[in-house]
Design an enzyme around this catalytic site. Structure first.
Site, PDB file in Angstrom:
ATOM      1  N   ARG A  13     -25.046  -1.516  19.411  1.00 31.18           N
ATOM      2  CA  ARG A  13     -23.779  -2.042  18.908  1.00 31.18           C
ATOM      3  C   ARG A  13     -22.605  -1.161  19.329  1.00 31.18           C
ATOM      4  O   ARG A  13     -21.500  -1.628  19.474  1.00 31.18           O
ATOM      5  CB  ARG A  13     -23.834  -2.181  17.382  1.00 31.18           C
ATOM      6  CG  ARG A  13     -24.669  -3.381  16.993  1.00 31.18           C
ATOM      7  CD  ARG A  13     -24.753  -3.534  15.513  1.00 31.18           C
ATOM      8  NE  ARG A  13     -25.566  -2.479  14.915  1.00 31.18           N
ATOM      9  CZ  ARG A  13     -25.944  -2.469  13.646  1.00 31.18           C
ATOM     10  NH1 ARG A  13     -25.579  -3.439  12.849  1.00 31.18           N
ATOM     11  NH2 ARG A  13     -26.691  -1.493  13.171  1.00 31.18           N
ATOM     12  N   LYS A  48     -52.679   6.989  13.692  1.00 34.42           N
ATOM     13  CA  LYS A  48     -53.076   8.396  13.617  1.00 34.42           C
ATOM     14  C   LYS A  48     -54.539   8.511  14.026  1.00 34.42           C
ATOM     15  O   LYS A  48     -55.385   7.744  13.557  1.00 34.42           O
ATOM     16  CB  LYS A  48     -52.897   8.938  12.186  1.00 34.42           C
ATOM     17  CG  LYS A  48     -51.446   9.145  11.795  1.00 34.42           C
ATOM     18  CD  LYS A  48     -51.356   9.747  10.410  1.00 34.42           C
ATOM     19  CE  LYS A  48     -49.936   9.771   9.910  1.00 34.42           C
ATOM     20  NZ  LYS A  48     -49.121  10.844  10.453  1.00 34.42           N
ATOM     21  N   ASP A  82     -42.405   2.735   0.229  1.00 33.08           N
ATOM     22  CA  ASP A  82     -42.334   3.546   1.451  1.00 33.08           C
ATOM     23  C   ASP A  82     -43.728   3.963   1.939  1.00 33.08           C
ATOM     24  O   ASP A  82     -43.987   3.993   3.143  1.00 33.08           O
ATOM     25  CB  ASP A  82     -41.483   4.793   1.173  1.00 33.08           C
ATOM     26  CG  ASP A  82     -41.111   5.553   2.432  1.00 33.08           C
ATOM     27  OD1 ASP A  82     -40.799   4.897   3.433  1.00 33.08           O
ATOM     28  OD2 ASP A  82     -41.133   6.795   2.417  1.00 33.08           O
ATOM     29  N   GLU A  89     -45.971  15.251   0.577  1.00 36.30           N
ATOM     30  CA  GLU A  89     -45.031  15.780   1.572  1.00 36.30           C
ATOM     31  C   GLU A  89     -44.212  16.917   0.991  1.00 36.30           C
ATOM     32  O   GLU A  89     -43.854  16.891  -0.184  1.00 36.30           O
ATOM     33  CB  GLU A  89     -44.082  14.673   2.027  1.00 36.30           C
ATOM     34  CG  GLU A  89     -44.767  13.557   2.757  1.00 36.30           C
ATOM     35  CD  GLU A  89     -43.762  12.538   3.249  1.00 36.30           C
ATOM     36  OE1 GLU A  89     -43.229  12.743   4.351  1.00 36.30           O
ATOM     37  OE2 GLU A  89     -43.505  11.562   2.547  1.00 36.30           O
ATOM     38  N   LYS A  93     -42.729  13.208  -2.493  1.00 40.82           N
ATOM     39  CA  LYS A  93     -41.870  14.053  -1.658  1.00 40.82           C
ATOM     40  C   LYS A  93     -41.476  15.300  -2.428  1.00 40.82           C
ATOM     41  O   LYS A  93     -41.567  15.335  -3.655  1.00 40.82           O
ATOM     42  CB  LYS A  93     -40.595  13.290  -1.299  1.00 40.82           C
ATOM     43  CG  LYS A  93     -40.846  12.134  -0.369  1.00 40.82           C
ATOM     44  CD  LYS A  93     -39.779  12.064   0.697  1.00 40.82           C
ATOM     45  CE  LYS A  93     -40.000  10.889   1.619  1.00 40.82           C
ATOM     46  NZ  LYS A  93     -40.594  11.281   2.885  1.00 40.82           N
ATOM     47  N   HIS A 152     -48.989   2.435   4.114  1.00 41.68           N
ATOM     48  CA  HIS A 152     -49.877   3.479   4.625  1.00 41.68           C
ATOM     49  C   HIS A 152     -51.125   3.671   3.752  1.00 41.68           C
ATOM     50  O   HIS A 152     -52.254   3.648   4.248  1.00 41.68           O
ATOM     51  CB  HIS A 152     -49.154   4.822   4.715  1.00 41.68           C
ATOM     52  CG  HIS A 152     -47.892   4.788   5.519  1.00 41.68           C
ATOM     53  ND1 HIS A 152     -47.691   3.913   6.544  1.00 41.68           N
ATOM     54  CD2 HIS A 152     -46.758   5.547   5.448  1.00 41.68           C
ATOM     55  CE1 HIS A 152     -46.486   4.129   7.080  1.00 41.68           C
ATOM     56  NE2 HIS A 152     -45.909   5.101   6.419  1.00 41.68           N
ATOM     57  N   ASP A 194     -47.618  -0.019  11.375  1.00 36.80           N
ATOM     58  CA  ASP A 194     -47.827   0.902  10.267  1.00 36.80           C
ATOM     59  C   ASP A 194     -48.336   2.162  10.961  1.00 36.80           C
ATOM     60  O   ASP A 194     -49.494   2.222  11.389  1.00 36.80           O
ATOM     61  CB  ASP A 194     -48.887   0.351   9.302  1.00 36.80           C
ATOM     62  CG  ASP A 194     -49.079   1.277   8.121  1.00 36.80           C
ATOM     63  OD1 ASP A 194     -49.140   2.501   8.342  1.00 36.80           O
ATOM     64  OD2 ASP A 194     -49.183   0.786   6.995  1.00 36.80           O
ATOM     65  N   HIS A 195     -47.471   3.160  11.102  1.00 38.40           N
ATOM     66  CA  HIS A 195     -47.825   4.247  12.030  1.00 38.40           C
ATOM     67  C   HIS A 195     -49.060   5.029  11.567  1.00 38.40           C
ATOM     68  O   HIS A 195     -49.715   5.679  12.371  1.00 38.40           O
ATOM     69  CB  HIS A 195     -46.633   5.165  12.305  1.00 38.40           C
ATOM     70  CG  HIS A 195     -46.368   6.194  11.261  1.00 38.40           C
ATOM     71  ND1 HIS A 195     -45.721   5.912  10.091  1.00 38.40           N
ATOM     72  CD2 HIS A 195     -46.671   7.515  11.197  1.00 38.40           C
ATOM     73  CE1 HIS A 195     -45.634   7.014   9.365  1.00 38.40           C
ATOM     74  NE2 HIS A 195     -46.207   8.009  10.008  1.00 38.40           N
ATOM     75  N   LYS A 208     -41.742  -1.140   9.547  1.00 37.37           N
ATOM     76  CA  LYS A 208     -41.674  -1.239   8.104  1.00 37.37           C
ATOM     77  C   LYS A 208     -40.285  -0.779   7.628  1.00 37.37           C
ATOM     78  O   LYS A 208     -39.642  -0.043   8.364  1.00 37.37           O
ATOM     79  CB  LYS A 208     -42.787  -0.423   7.462  1.00 37.37           C
ATOM     80  CG  LYS A 208     -42.653   1.095   7.695  1.00 37.37           C
ATOM     81  CD  LYS A 208     -43.688   1.843   6.937  1.00 37.37           C
ATOM     82  CE  LYS A 208     -43.138   2.328   5.625  1.00 37.37           C
ATOM     83  NZ  LYS A 208     -42.319   3.554   5.707  1.00 37.37           N
TER      84      LYS A 208
END
Ligand code: BG6
Length: 513
Positions: free
Chosen positions: A67, A213, A266, A247, A361, A271, A208-209, A179
């Protein structure tokens, strides 16, 4: 090692892979959101690493649709700056950068302007001729979810997203969608409906990363390439399963996104439920995408629903102190940054075996792992009640990150006259065993999109099933029926109520006990 004429190799066998990954097709990646966080931190570093390892197709290009108008040189300089910070192999290999940067281009346009898509279409034809990408296009939406409908219809309106089944179509068009896939069941269904008006399911790659893995992929290999675990993998031998994704980082500069999303949307909806499905599913008929995805879908259908007052007794939510002071976060936000929950899978294999999930987190360390807790021995032979009390059940730990590997705790005799027991660990570490780094999830996933292999992507039905499970929980929490959000100190192990959730069942967490 020789055993009765059978040669057993106990060192890693390099050589012919069991399932060949296949060559990626020539293609142009059309990237939306190229200046965003995801592109800078994950996508360009993954593409660069693939280029460095010569895994990208010979005929390849990236066109960023942006953009904010950029010229190619400014765009390339920006990508290089990101790579200098985030590429997996440092310092940047200049020869690779020279090759790679010559394939990067950008084009300015507005997401809701049909003329911009027409210009994009003409540009892509030109790129295809110049780079020999044969008209194959991979559209990657690394943009906020609110932009998806505009982008899908904009592309379709310009004829850029023909259905695969269209007669005579030699080239492929695929869409990669990041996502969060929807905000709840209704919005996920709506998005799936929008996608289906334009594309066939096999053209849609919902990322979905976690599924990319290496250690998550290894769950299936571990379960189905070793015969000794499968007979034990059920309610007769397993007491409970713990899946934690903890995390150390806080929400960083994603305050607004995170305040709207929260940890359940999230991490859990996607995940952790995907990891749970890989641990709980039956053996698929084959290693093919649909067979694996069919089995995962059965697990989602077997999740016992949690609604209304049950949520308060099965789910603990927390928020770290200071979250509300983050830019973009409401001063009275009740968004959870931590969750611990108890799930049940209602089928023959798992009846009565709780699955405890936890994510958060701003905790004291970063650990993602699955631990499978086996049952205690039926009778203790070792004399004193003290020794018997110290006897620990076996725990199999699948370490997803960091220190990727697998550990199995066993009880042993401490050398000496007395019978004294100690828990020891049998351990496999990726870093020590294989003389190569574990690739980043996005490297594998991007290649799979270029190959058209959807095994590691979420299918429409399982995304909706996961939302069907999660949405009533979110509703109960929003209405206050699901329990209060517990504060916790940044850098701690989370709220104490998470510990109590397991203590009530006479158990404790393996990570942060
Ligand atoms: C992302 C979440 O999907 O996964 C982030 O949006 C989270 O909030 C990240 O930090 C964790 O991924 P990883 O690969 O570091 O475990």
């Amino acid at each position: 090692m020789e055993t009765q004429g059978l040669h057993i190799e106990t060192t890693p066998r390099e050589g012919d892979p069991i399932v060949r990954a296949g060559q990626p097709d020539p293609c142009t990646i059309v990237l939306f959101g190229a200046t965003g966080d995801l592109a800078q931190r994950k996508l360009f570093p993954a593409l660069f690493e693939l280029a460095r390892e010569k895994l990208l197709p010979e005929s390849f290009a990236v066109v960023a649709f942006s953009r904010s108008s950029h010229d190619n040189d400014a765009f390339r300089a920006q990508v290089k700056k990101g790579l200098e910070e985030f590429a997996r192999t440092q310092p940047l290999d200049e020869a690779t950068w020279k090759r790679f940067s010559s394939r990067l281009e950008c084009i300015a346009g507005a997401y809701d302007d049909p003329a911009s898509y027409q210009r994009l279409s003409a540009h892509l034809e030109d790129v295809s001729k110049r780079h020999g990408t044969q008209g194959n296009q991979l559209y990657y939406l690394a943009t906020p979810a609110s932009t998806f409908p505009k982008l899908i219809h904009g592309l379709a309106g310009a004829g850029l997203l023909p259905r695969q089944e269209q007669a005579g179509a030699k080239q492929w068009r695929r869409l990669v969608i990041e996502k969060p896939f929807g905000h709840d069941l209704e919005t996920a269904r709506e998005l799936n409906r929008e996608l289906a008006t334009v594309l066939d399911e096999k053209q849609i790659f919902r990322i979905d990363h976690y599924l990319g893995k290496e250690t998550v992929q290894n769950i299936l290999v571990f379960r189905f390439a070793n015969s000794i675990f499968e007979p034990l993998w059920n309610r007769d031998h397993i007491d409970h399963v713990e899946i934690s994704a903890l995390e150390k980082i806080d929400v960083e500069d994603r305050g607004q996104f995170y305040d709207e999303t929260g940890v359940i949307r999230d991490i859990v909806q996607n995940h952790l439920l995907q990891v749970l499905a890989l641990c709980a599913m039956e053996a698929p008929t084959s290693f093919g995408a649909e067979d694996i995805r069919d089995e995962k879908s059965k697990v989602f259908r077997a999740l016992r629903s949690l609604e209304g007052p049950d949520v308060a007794s099965h789910v603990v939510v927390g928020q770290y102190e200071g979250f509300r002071d983050t830019k973009g976060v409401a001063k009275d936000s009740r968004t959870p940054t931590f969750v611990a929950m108890k799930l049940n899978v209602d089928n023959w294999r798992w009846q009565g075996v709780p699955f405890y999930l936890r994510a958060g987190k701003s905790l004291s360390k970063r650990v993602t792992e699955v631990s499978i807790h086996f049952k205690t021995v039926p009778f203790c032979l070792f004399g004193t009640s003290d020794t018997c009390q110290r006897l620990q059940p076996n725990v199999l730990r699948l370490r997803i990150q960091p220190q990727e590997g697998i550990g199995l705790s066993i009880e042993t005799k401490v050398p000496g006259e007395d019978v004294n027991l100690a828990g020891v660990n049998m351990d496999f570490s990726y870093a020590e065993t294989f003389d190569k780094p574990v690739p980043e999830a996005y490297e594998r996933l991007l290649l799979d999109c270029m190959r058209g292999n959807a095994t590691l992507f979420a299918r429409k039905d399982s995304v909706e099933q996961a939302w069907a499970y999660i949405t009533p929980i979110l509703q109960a929490l929003d209405s206050g029926k699901g329990g209060e959000v517990q504060p916790y100190k940044p850098g701690s192990t989370g709220p104490t109520a998470a510990r109590e959730l397991l203590a009530r069942d006479g158990r404790h967490w393996t990570v942060f006990p």
